[in-house]
Enzyme design. Structure first.
Site, PDB file in Angstrom:
ATOM      1  CB  THR A  60     -29.861  23.251 -12.257  1.00 59.01           C
ATOM      2  OG1 THR A  60     -28.606  23.121 -12.936  1.00 59.01           O
ATOM      3  CG2 THR A  60     -30.554  24.515 -12.703  1.00 59.01           C
ATOM      4  N   GLY A  61     -27.935  21.640  -9.858  1.00 58.37           N
ATOM      5  CA  GLY A  61     -27.463  20.293  -9.548  1.00 58.37           C
ATOM      6  C   GLY A  61     -27.814  19.837  -8.137  1.00 58.37           C
ATOM      7  CB  VAL A  92     -23.896  20.543  -4.397  1.00 58.77           C
ATOM      8  CG1 VAL A  92     -23.393  21.538  -3.364  1.00 58.77           C
ATOM      9  CG2 VAL A  92     -23.283  19.168  -4.148  1.00 58.77           C
ATOM     10  NE  ARG A 146     -12.792  19.929  -2.149  1.00 54.91           N
ATOM     11  CZ  ARG A 146     -13.447  18.869  -2.610  1.00 54.91           C
ATOM     12  NH1 ARG A 146     -12.804  17.723  -2.806  1.00 54.91           N
ATOM     13  NH2 ARG A 146     -14.734  18.942  -2.861  1.00 54.91           N
ATOM     14  CB  CYS A 200     -19.087  14.751   0.723  1.00 56.43           C
ATOM     15  SG  CYS A 200     -18.727  13.668  -0.672  1.00 56.43           S
ATOM     16  CE  LYS A 203     -11.546  14.539  -5.670  1.00 56.73           C
ATOM     17  NZ  LYS A 203     -12.903  14.472  -6.190  1.00 56.73           N
ATOM     18  CG  HIS A 215     -20.806  10.127   2.145  1.00 57.05           C
ATOM     19  ND1 HIS A 215     -21.786   9.707   1.278  1.00 57.05           N
ATOM     20  CD2 HIS A 215     -19.995  10.945   1.407  1.00 57.05           C
ATOM     21  CE1 HIS A 215     -21.585  10.243   0.093  1.00 57.05           C
ATOM     22  NE2 HIS A 215     -20.518  11.000   0.137  1.00 57.05           N
TER      23      HIS A 215
HETATM   24  P1  NAP Z   1     -24.547  17.589 -10.444  1.00 51.99           P
HETATM   25  O1  NAP Z   1     -25.769  17.147  -9.736  1.00 51.99           O
HETATM   26  O2  NAP Z   1     -24.101  16.844 -11.651  1.00 51.99           O
HETATM   27  O3  NAP Z   1     -24.729  19.150 -10.843  1.00 51.99           O
HETATM   28  C1  NAP Z   1     -23.825  19.820 -11.678  1.00 51.99           C
HETATM   29  C2  NAP Z   1     -24.231  21.281 -11.853  1.00 51.99           C
HETATM   30  O4  NAP Z   1     -23.245  21.933 -12.672  1.00 51.99           O
HETATM   31  C3  NAP Z   1     -25.577  21.496 -12.546  1.00 51.99           C
HETATM   32  O5  NAP Z   1     -26.148  22.693 -12.076  1.00 51.99           O
HETATM   33  C4  NAP Z   1     -25.161  21.640 -14.008  1.00 51.99           C
HETATM   34  O6  NAP Z   1     -26.086  22.427 -14.764  1.00 51.99           O
HETATM   35  C5  NAP Z   1     -23.888  22.435 -13.858  1.00 51.99           C
HETATM   36  N1  NAP Z   1     -22.998  22.253 -15.023  1.00 51.99           N
HETATM   37  C6  NAP Z   1     -22.622  21.069 -15.586  1.00 51.99           C
HETATM   38  N2  NAP Z   1     -21.822  21.308 -16.669  1.00 51.99           N
HETATM   39  C7  NAP Z   1     -21.730  22.652 -16.772  1.00 51.99           C
HETATM   40  C8  NAP Z   1     -21.090  23.532 -17.702  1.00 51.99           C
HETATM   41  N3  NAP Z   1     -20.366  23.055 -18.712  1.00 51.99           N
HETATM   42  N4  NAP Z   1     -21.221  24.880 -17.511  1.00 51.99           N
HETATM   43  C9  NAP Z   1     -21.948  25.372 -16.473  1.00 51.99           C
HETATM   44  N5  NAP Z   1     -22.590  24.591 -15.576  1.00 51.99           N
HETATM   45  C10 NAP Z   1     -22.468  23.255 -15.723  1.00 51.99           C
HETATM   46  O7  NAP Z   1     -23.268  17.589  -9.472  1.00 51.99           O
HETATM   47  P2  NAP Z   1     -23.198  17.827  -7.862  1.00 51.99           P
HETATM   48  O8  NAP Z   1     -23.280  16.544  -7.157  1.00 51.99           O
HETATM   49  O9  NAP Z   1     -24.117  18.926  -7.508  1.00 51.99           O
HETATM   50  O10 NAP Z   1     -21.672  18.273  -7.692  1.00 51.99           O
HETATM   51  C11 NAP Z   1     -21.233  19.578  -7.988  1.00 51.99           C
HETATM   52  C12 NAP Z   1     -19.820  19.776  -7.444  1.00 51.99           C
HETATM   53  O11 NAP Z   1     -19.840  19.635  -6.026  1.00 51.99           O
HETATM   54  C13 NAP Z   1     -18.814  18.773  -7.974  1.00 51.99           C
HETATM   55  O12 NAP Z   1     -17.575  19.409  -8.129  1.00 51.99           O
HETATM   56  C14 NAP Z   1     -18.742  17.752  -6.870  1.00 51.99           C
HETATM   57  O13 NAP Z   1     -17.530  17.050  -6.840  1.00 51.99           O
HETATM   58  C15 NAP Z   1     -18.915  18.625  -5.632  1.00 51.99           C
HETATM   59  N6  NAP Z   1     -19.441  17.928  -4.448  1.00 51.99           N
HETATM   60  C16 NAP Z   1     -20.555  17.145  -4.518  1.00 51.99           C
HETATM   61  C17 NAP Z   1     -21.036  16.527  -3.361  1.00 51.99           C
HETATM   62  C18 NAP Z   1     -22.252  15.644  -3.342  1.00 51.99           C
HETATM   63  O14 NAP Z   1     -22.545  15.049  -2.269  1.00 51.99           O
HETATM   64  N7  NAP Z   1     -23.010  15.519  -4.425  1.00 51.99           N
HETATM   65  C19 NAP Z   1     -20.379  16.729  -2.153  1.00 51.99           C
HETATM   66  C20 NAP Z   1     -19.246  17.557  -2.120  1.00 51.99           C
HETATM   67  C21 NAP Z   1     -18.805  18.144  -3.264  1.00 51.99           C
HETATM   68  P3  NAP Z   1     -27.261  21.769 -15.689  1.00 51.99           P
HETATM   69  O15 NAP Z   1     -28.369  21.374 -14.754  1.00 51.99           O
HETATM   70  O16 NAP Z   1     -27.625  22.900 -16.573  1.00 51.99           O
HETATM   71  O17 NAP Z   1     -26.648  20.610 -16.409  1.00 51.99           O
END
Ligand code: NAP
Length: 356
Positions: A13-14, A16, A110, A149, A205, A244
């Protein structure tokens, strides 16, 4: 769904996770069979749990999937993980121990010696680490990660320079989009009319991951010899939604003319000759690096979607009075920098027989 590999998405749902759902809609090899998120979302349909924040409609195929807990009971063949870093290590370990193939976006694994930090065009040979990993964990499950990223675009930009001229030193300054912080990310009152010169853990990182990615595989039992050039990163959050940007200065081991540096970027194909264009990976862009000669490019709004978000764009390639050359590069942080990168990794794993 017949004949397609059934995938589960952790953190579906987040920010990514939604990109995964978007990019996997009508994918020729993968079909989304399971979605998992926090207890806030569990038990609801994906349509109820997820506030869809991408352009266009939520794909029909996932609307009625029930959001589950991220536990290794998910009914799927392969797992994509986009869980928050702090919980990813324990959860992804459990999936690996249960025999799942985990393709992760999170930072948790990683830098583990036996875990590939993979960019198919740059270090496909690091996949050999999987052999040592499965032997050590005594099962069929494994974890493959994609880089941070900002690191992905930096490593893609440095790879052709390293291959052609060798690299002695790199100084990089990033300007990173707010979507890189997930949702809701940085408070609007902190980022509007502002630049924040700190992103927790990001500089470390970029420095350590780049050296691992461009490092040499010694043996499959945990042996990557890190690249040995000096690298320094400074990272900033700016008021851009997606994309970015990085200003890079590089000192080369061999002397090179400006047109040779430009040519090295422009002509870059995968470092291993047979990978991945010849394998025709679905998400691989036609052109890995797009070089632009206009003095005011790349720009996030204009260039982030190049190559369906999977190309990186490089411009402002110029001699530098301090190091040898400087340039600016840009990539889409949630596509090439996250979900698209993980899907490309999965396509390479499938093409090399590692997902069957
Ligand atoms: P985000 O928008 O905050 O989404 C987090 C996701 O994880 C949501 O689906 C959330 O579910 C779920 N979650 C949170 N706490 C949880 C728990 N205790 N148990 C199970 N699920 C849980 O974050 P994001 O930006 O997508 O990032 C996700 C990962 O990808 C991170 O590790 C981040 O460092 C990495 N990343 C992000 C990017 C970027 O550009 N955003 C790029 C590379 C890597 P709910 O909706 O139910 O809260």
């Amino acid at each position: 769904m017949k004949d397609k590999l059934r995938v589960g998405i952790l953190g579906a749902t987040g920010t990514v996770g939604q990109r995964f759902i978007e990019l996997l809609d009508n994918h020729p090899q993968f079909a989304v069979a399971a979605v998992a998120a926090s207890d806030r979302s569990q038990g609801k349909t994906y349509a109820e749990a997820c506030a869809w924040r991408l352009a266009g409609e939520m794909p029909e195929a996932v609307r009625s999937l029930i959001v589950e807990a991220p536990e290794p009971t998910l009914d799927c063949d392969v797992v994509f993980s986009s869980l928050p870093g702090d919980m990813a290590r324990e959860t992804e370990s459990r999936f690996r121990a249960a025999g799942y193939k985990v393709i992760s976006n999170s930072s948790a694994f990683r830098m583990d010696a036996d875990v590939p930090l993979l960019i198919p065009e740059v270090n496909a040979e690091h996949l050999a680490l999987i052999e040592g990993q499965t032997a050590r964990h005594d099962g069929e499950g494994f974890i493959v990660t994609n880089p941070n990223c900002s690191t992905i675009m930096l490593a893609l930009a440095l790879a052709p320079l390293d291959k052609t001229f060798g690299i002695e030193a790199v100084a990089v300054t990033t300007m990173q989009a707010v979507s890189g912080a997930g949702y809701p990310g940085v408070a609007s009152l902190d980022i509007m009319d502002n630049v924040v010169p700190f992103i927790a853990g990001e500089e470390e990182k970029m420095e350590s991951e780049t050296l691992k990615i461009l490092g040499r595989l010694n043996d499959s039992r945990g042996g990557i010899e890190a690249a040995d050039f000096a690298i320094s990163a400074q990272c900033h959050r700016v008021a851009v939604l997606d994309g970015h940007l990085a200003a890079v200065r590089v000192k080369l081991k061999q002397r090179a003319a400006l047109e040779d540096v430009r040519h090295a970027f422009d002509s870059f194909t995968a470092l291993l000759p047979e990978l991945p264009r010849e394998l025709k990976l679905h998400s691989a862009p036609e052109k890995i690096i797009i070089v632009r000669d206009e003095p005011d490019r790349p720009q996030p709004r204009l260039d982030r979607d190049a190559g369906r978000g999977m190309s990186i764009t490089i411009g402002r390639v110029q001699p530098d009075a301090v190091l040898d050359y400087r340039f600016v590069c840009l990539s889409h942080n949630t596509i090439r920098g996250a979900a698209g990168a993980a899907i490309l990794n999965a396509e390479l794993l499938a093409a090399t027989g590692r997902l069957s």
